[in-house]
Scaffold this motif. Sequence first.
Motif, PDB file in Angstrom:
ATOM      1  N   ARG A 174      48.347  67.644   6.520  1.00  0.00           N
ATOM      2  CA  ARG A 174      47.504  68.629   6.663  1.00  0.00           C
ATOM      3  C   ARG A 174      46.731  68.820   7.880  1.00  0.00           C
ATOM      4  O   ARG A 174      46.722  69.935   8.218  1.00  0.00           O
ATOM      5  CB  ARG A 174      46.332  68.603   5.212  1.00  0.00           C
ATOM      6  N   LEU A 175      46.128  67.691   8.253  1.00  0.00           N
ATOM      7  CA  LEU A 175      45.640  67.707   9.513  1.00  0.00           C
ATOM      8  C   LEU A 175      46.566  68.211  10.801  1.00  0.00           C
ATOM      9  O   LEU A 175      46.024  69.087  11.509  1.00  0.00           O
ATOM     10  CB  LEU A 175      44.883  66.297   9.715  1.00  0.00           C
ATOM     11  N   LEU A 176      47.660  67.820  10.494  1.00  0.00           N
ATOM     12  CA  LEU A 176      48.865  67.934  11.626  1.00  0.00           C
ATOM     13  C   LEU A 176      48.680  69.518  11.821  1.00  0.00           C
ATOM     14  O   LEU A 176      48.863  70.200  12.611  1.00  0.00           O
ATOM     15  CB  LEU A 176      49.840  67.166  11.684  1.00  0.00           C
ATOM     16  N   LYS A 177      48.990  70.104  10.563  1.00  0.00           N
ATOM     17  CA  LYS A 177      49.237  71.553  10.392  1.00  0.00           C
ATOM     18  C   LYS A 177      48.127  72.380  10.764  1.00  0.00           C
ATOM     19  O   LYS A 177      48.196  73.216  11.616  1.00  0.00           O
ATOM     20  CB  LYS A 177      49.319  72.028   8.812  1.00  0.00           C
ATOM     21  N   ASP A 178      46.736  71.904  10.679  1.00  0.00           N
ATOM     22  CA  ASP A 178      45.557  72.717  10.827  1.00  0.00           C
ATOM     23  C   ASP A 178      45.322  72.555  12.446  1.00  0.00           C
ATOM     24  O   ASP A 178      44.935  73.429  13.298  1.00  0.00           O
ATOM     25  CB  ASP A 178      44.347  71.997  10.296  1.00  0.00           C
ATOM     26  N   LEU A 179      46.059  71.368  13.000  1.00  0.00           N
ATOM     27  CA  LEU A 179      46.089  71.301  14.451  1.00  0.00           C
ATOM     28  C   LEU A 179      47.168  72.274  15.018  1.00  0.00           C
ATOM     29  O   LEU A 179      47.430  72.057  16.305  1.00  0.00           O
ATOM     30  CB  LEU A 179      46.163  69.995  14.928  1.00  0.00           C
ATOM     31  N   HIS A 180      48.098  72.695  14.318  1.00  0.00           N
ATOM     32  CA  HIS A 180      49.049  73.718  14.949  1.00  0.00           C
ATOM     33  C   HIS A 180      50.128  72.748  15.538  1.00  0.00           C
ATOM     34  O   HIS A 180      50.809  73.260  16.376  1.00  0.00           O
ATOM     35  CB  HIS A 180      48.670  74.727  15.587  1.00  0.00           C
ATOM     36  N   ALA A 181      50.360  71.748  15.086  1.00  0.00           N
ATOM     37  CA  ALA A 181      51.609  70.720  15.482  1.00  0.00           C
ATOM     38  C   ALA A 181      52.575  71.059  14.675  1.00  0.00           C
ATOM     39  O   ALA A 181      52.439  71.285  13.421  1.00  0.00           O
ATOM     40  CB  ALA A 181      51.134  69.221  15.454  1.00  0.00           C
ATOM     41  N   SER A 182      53.790  71.149  15.112  1.00  0.00           N
ATOM     42  CA  SER A 182      54.878  71.235  14.386  1.00  0.00           C
ATOM     43  C   SER A 182      55.605  69.916  14.084  1.00  0.00           C
ATOM     44  O   SER A 182      55.363  68.926  14.682  1.00  0.00           O
ATOM     45  CB  SER A 182      56.109  72.122  15.061  1.00  0.00           C
ATOM     46  N   PHE A 183      56.112  69.667  12.903  1.00  0.00           N
ATOM     47  CA  PHE A 183      56.825  68.316  12.739  1.00  0.00           C
ATOM     48  C   PHE A 183      58.158  68.399  11.764  1.00  0.00           C
ATOM     49  O   PHE A 183      58.334  69.388  11.109  1.00  0.00           O
ATOM     50  CB  PHE A 183      55.717  67.437  12.071  1.00  0.00           C
ATOM     51  N   ASP A 184      58.878  67.392  11.818  1.00  0.00           N
ATOM     52  CA  ASP A 184      60.016  67.039  10.976  1.00  0.00           C
ATOM     53  C   ASP A 184      59.822  65.809  10.526  1.00  0.00           C
ATOM     54  O   ASP A 184      59.320  64.784  11.177  1.00  0.00           O
ATOM     55  CB  ASP A 184      61.252  67.025  11.771  1.00  0.00           C
ATOM     56  N   VAL A 185      59.988  65.685   9.147  1.00  0.00           N
ATOM     57  CA  VAL A 185      59.885  64.283   8.494  1.00  0.00           C
ATOM     58  C   VAL A 185      61.293  63.883   8.452  1.00  0.00           C
ATOM     59  O   VAL A 185      62.281  64.472   7.594  1.00  0.00           O
ATOM     60  CB  VAL A 185      59.268  64.109   7.300  1.00  0.00           C
ATOM     61  N   VAL A 186      61.785  62.643   8.937  1.00  0.00           N
ATOM     62  CA  VAL A 186      63.414  62.296   8.798  1.00  0.00           C
ATOM     63  C   VAL A 186      63.224  60.911   8.516  1.00  0.00           C
ATOM     64  O   VAL A 186      62.364  59.872   8.446  1.00  0.00           O
ATOM     65  CB  VAL A 186      63.789  62.642  10.412  1.00  0.00           C
ATOM     66  N   ASP A 187      64.497  60.332   8.110  1.00  0.00           N
ATOM     67  CA  ASP A 187      64.728  58.925   7.855  1.00  0.00           C
ATOM     68  C   ASP A 187      64.590  58.199   9.490  1.00  0.00           C
ATOM     69  O   ASP A 187      65.168  58.744  10.292  1.00  0.00           O
ATOM     70  CB  ASP A 187      66.339  58.728   7.513  1.00  0.00           C
ATOM     71  N   PRO A 188      64.205  56.902   9.034  1.00  0.00           N
ATOM     72  CA  PRO A 188      63.975  56.089  10.463  1.00  0.00           C
ATOM     73  C   PRO A 188      65.167  56.336  11.385  1.00  0.00           C
ATOM     74  O   PRO A 188      65.280  56.250  12.609  1.00  0.00           O
ATOM     75  CB  PRO A 188      63.792  54.641   9.908  1.00  0.00           C
ATOM     76  N   GLY A 189      66.405  56.231  10.690  1.00  0.00           N
ATOM     77  CA  GLY A 189      67.633  56.220  11.501  1.00  0.00           C
ATOM     78  C   GLY A 189      68.057  57.680  12.211  1.00  0.00           C
ATOM     79  O   GLY A 189      68.880  57.441  13.137  1.00  0.00           O
ATOM     80  N   GLY A 190      67.338  58.735  11.853  1.00  0.00           N
ATOM     81  CA  GLY A 190      67.525  59.787  12.323  1.00  0.00           C
ATOM     82  C   GLY A 190      66.508  60.221  13.415  1.00  0.00           C
ATOM     83  O   GLY A 190      66.630  61.215  13.984  1.00  0.00           O
ATOM     84  N   ILE A 191      65.639  59.328  13.782  1.00  0.00           N
ATOM     85  CA  ILE A 191      64.502  59.758  14.936  1.00  0.00           C
ATOM     86  C   ILE A 191      65.024  60.020  16.290  1.00  0.00           C
ATOM     87  O   ILE A 191      64.519  61.146  16.567  1.00  0.00           O
ATOM     88  CB  ILE A 191      63.453  58.446  14.953  1.00  0.00           C
ATOM     89  N   SER A 192      65.947  59.287  16.791  1.00  0.00           N
ATOM     90  CA  SER A 192      66.342  59.591  18.102  1.00  0.00           C
ATOM     91  C   SER A 192      66.933  60.939  18.294  1.00  0.00           C
ATOM     92  O   SER A 192      66.895  61.661  19.040  1.00  0.00           O
ATOM     93  CB  SER A 192      67.268  58.633  18.727  1.00  0.00           C
ATOM     94  N   GLN A 193      67.890  61.212  17.252  1.00  0.00           N
ATOM     95  CA  GLN A 193      68.667  62.374  17.467  1.00  0.00           C
ATOM     96  C   GLN A 193      67.602  63.821  17.212  1.00  0.00           C
ATOM     97  O   GLN A 193      67.860  64.628  17.915  1.00  0.00           O
ATOM     98  CB  GLN A 193      69.742  62.454  16.133  1.00  0.00           C
TER      99      GLN A 193
END
Length: 301
Positions: A99-118
């Motif tokens: 919620r804090l990240l959204k209020d700060l207008h940051a965009s984000f994806d939540v991914v599996d650790p194996g998918g971070i670099s991609q």
Amino acid sequence: MTSSMISPLEAHDALGDELGVRLLVKRDDLLPFPLAGNKVRKIIAELDSLEGPPELLISNGAIGSNHCRTLALVGAQRGIRVHLVLHGEVNNDAQVALRLLKDLHASFDVVDPGGISQAIRDAQASALSAGSTVHVIAGGCHTAAGAGAYRDAAADLLEECSPTAIVLASGTGATQGGIVAGVADHRLECEVIGISIARPAGRGADSVREAARWAGASDNVDIDFLDEYRDGGYGLHGPETDNAVKMGWAHGLPLDPVYTGKAFAGLLGLIAQGRFNRQSTVVFWHTGGLANYLFSNRKTA
Ligand SMILES: Cc1ncc(COP(=O)(O)O)c(C=O)c1O
């Protein structure tokens, strides 16, 4: 704001008396920044090292990571878009951080650790193809500029005191590495002891050494990185950390169960082993983490 930010150095005599050392606390949790901690120095130094501000900053970390939260805060203050590649369980604690990240207008994806670099590569490619300027920051701001910020902060600290040892929470290692380089520059006999909050000793010490080199230390500098206070691993903890957190708060020193509580448990352990005595001046370098105390229900290992 510049990388030469100043935080208070406090004498905690009552707590020090109880522990049997002269205890000074370097309060980077009180840097002039919301939910402050070591990531503020590192990220500001990283941005100040660039030719000019990019339109988009990309980085990664755990959902509740102070690095990601701080980057989103800095981006919001400076009018720079921030995209975060996050990992971890989206549970109740995570909802508050998100919620804090959204209020700060940051965009984000939540991914599996194996998918971070991609996911980082994809976000970067899509911004570049849209004509944006982009800067990708390594997770935890494990960068040369981040380590340099702590070399400079250590130099400032040593103008104020000559400690026997500095004890701090160590993760990716740039904070400790920078401090190691700053102490080596000063040619002072002062141990810099990193208490691992997640990594095993070998990998953790290598990462600290890398950062110390970035900050100008020689290849053979001693690295003291202790992994026996991880207490279950990153984001987990048991009674040892819990007791340390409670002891800090009982003396008006805010600690958290993910970072500074483990570092303080490490300090208590070192004192119990007889590594310090009443003649020792120990600086506990407080690296922040208040959000980790406030936003989480305690998880035990
Ligand atoms: C509160 C706090 N203390 C210590 C650390 C460890 O810092 P470093 O990654 O520079 O080792 C972190 C990293 O996330 C942190 O958030």
